[in-house]
Enzyme design. Structure first.
Site, short mmCIF file in Angstrom:
data_model
loop_
_atom_site.label_atom_id
_atom_site.label_comp_id
_atom_site.label_asym_id
_atom_site.label_seq_id
_atom_site.Cartn_x
_atom_site.Cartn_y
_atom_site.Cartn_z
N SER A 58 -10.59 -8.38 1.26
CA SER A 58 -11.50 -8.98 2.34
C SER A 58 -11.35 -8.26 3.63
O SER A 58 -10.22 -7.83 4.15
CB SER A 58 -10.54 -10.44 2.54
OG SER A 58 -10.98 -11.14 1.34
N GLY B 203 -2.22 -9.84 -0.30
CA GLY B 203 -1.01 -10.67 0.31
C GLY B 203 0.20 -10.64 -0.26
O GLY B 203 0.66 -9.50 -1.04
N CYS C 283 11.04 0.15 4.28
CA CYS C 283 11.24 0.06 5.68
C CYS C 283 9.91 0.17 6.60
O CYS C 283 9.16 1.24 6.54
CB CYS C 283 12.26 1.39 6.22
SG CYS C 283 13.94 1.33 5.44
N LYS D 101 -7.64 -2.41 -6.33
CA LYS D 101 -7.41 -3.43 -5.37
C LYS D 101 -8.48 -4.51 -5.80
O LYS D 101 -9.53 -4.57 -5.49
CB LYS D 101 -7.67 -2.89 -3.72
CG LYS D 101 -7.46 -4.15 -3.13
CD LYS D 101 -6.02 -4.19 -2.54
CE LYS D 101 -5.73 -5.19 -1.56
NZ LYS D 101 -4.40 -5.30 -0.93
N THR E 98 0.85 -1.30 0.14
CA THR E 98 0.05 0.03 -0.03
C THR E 98 0.90 1.27 0.01
O THR E 98 0.41 2.21 -0.61
CB THR E 98 -0.94 -0.08 1.19
OG1 THR E 98 -1.78 -1.27 1.13
CG2 THR E 98 -1.82 1.11 0.98
#
EC number: 6.3.3.3
Length: 225
Positions: free
Chosen positions: A43, A111, A169, A39, A16
Site C-alpha cells: 500500500s 506490517g 538495530c 512483497k 526490509t
C-alpha cells in the site's frame, strides 16, 4: 525449504533490511542458483520500488507485488478507497508460480504478524494457512521483549511455522543497549523461540557486500533449513 516469510512485531521493525540482507547473501554466495523476492501486498510506494532499484530481478512488477494499492493504509482500508477487493487468489497464484521456478523465494510480509490482510485475516493467519516458514524481526528498543512475547504467542495460536527471531538495530545501538533492551537469552527463554542473531544498524543499506556479510553472521543453517 525454498520459501521464507519475513514478518515482524510491527511496522518499521526491519523486515526490509533482513529481506535485503538475505537476498544479498543469496546473490553473492549462490550466484548459480535462482532466487526471487515478493512483497505480496503493498500500500503506497515503498518496498517493491526498493527491490527493483537495488537488484536485477527477473520478475515483473506484478510478480514482485501482485496486489498494489495507492493509499499507504492497511490493505482492506486501501482497497475500499479504490473500490477493489483484497484478492488473495491472485497472490497465491503468483506465489505458487514463483516457488515452482525459483530455488529460493523471500516473501516480505506487510506490517507485523497481527496486521490485517483482509477484514477477516491477519498476516499470521495467512502464514499458517499457506504453510509459510516464517522469521520474526524484533527491533532493538524499549518494549521489544513484550512485543516479541505477544507476537510469538500469536504465532503459536495460529500455528505459524516460526523458525526463529532476528533482532534488528533500527538505530545505532551499543552492545550494552542490546543486552539491556533485548537480551537474547531472556527473549529465547520467554518465547521458547531461538534468537538467530542481531542485525547491526546499517547507515548505507545499499551496500550489498556489507548486507551479505551481516546476513552471514546469522544462524542461517537453522533459518533456511
Amino acid at each position: 525449504m525454498n520459501t521464507l516469510l519475513i514478518t515482524a512485531t510491527d511496522t518499521d521493525a526491519g523486515k526490509t533490511v533482513l529481506t535485503t540482507a538475505l537476498a544479498a547473501y543469496w546473490q553473492k554466495y549462490f550466484p548459480q542458483r535462482s532466487w526471487g523476492i515478493m512483497k505480496p501486498i503493498q500500500s503506497g510506494i515503498g518496498d517493491r520500488e526498493w527491490y527493483q532499484n537495488l537488484f536485477t530481478l527477473e520478475q515483473s512488477a506484478q510478480e514482485i507485488t501482485p496486489l498494489y494499492f495507492q493509499a499507504p493504509l492497511a490493505p482492506p482500508l486501501a482497497a475500499v478507497q479504490e473500490n477493489r477487493q483484497v484478492d488473495l487468489a491472485v497472490v497465491w497464484q503468483v506465489l505458487s508460480e514463483l516457488r515452482s521456478r525459483r530455488d529460493f523465494l523471500l516473501v516480505e510480509a506487510l506490517g507485523g504478524l497481527g496486521s490485517p490482510v483482509t477484514e477477516e485475516l491477519t498476516v499470521a493467519d495467512l502464514a499458517a494457512e499457506w504453510r509459510l516458514p516464517t522469521v520474526l524481526v524484533v527491533p532493538v528498543r524499549l518494549g521489544a521483549i513484550a512485543q516479541a512475547v505477544a507476537n510469538v504467542a500469536l504465532a503459536r495460536q495460529t500455528r505459524v511455522n516460526l523458525k526463529g527471531i532476528v533482532l534488528n538495530c533500527v538505530q545505532p545501538r551499543s552492545d550494552a543497549q542490546i543486552a539491556d533492551w533485548t537480551p537474547p537469552d531472556l527473549v529465547q527463554s520467554l518465547t521458547n523461540t531461538p534468537v538467530l542473531g542481531c542485525l547491526p544498524y546499517l547507515e548505507n543499506r545499499t551496500d550489498l557486500d556489507k548486507l551479505a556479510q551481516v546476513a552471514s553472521n546469522l544462524d542461517l543453517e537453522r533459518l533456511l533449513s
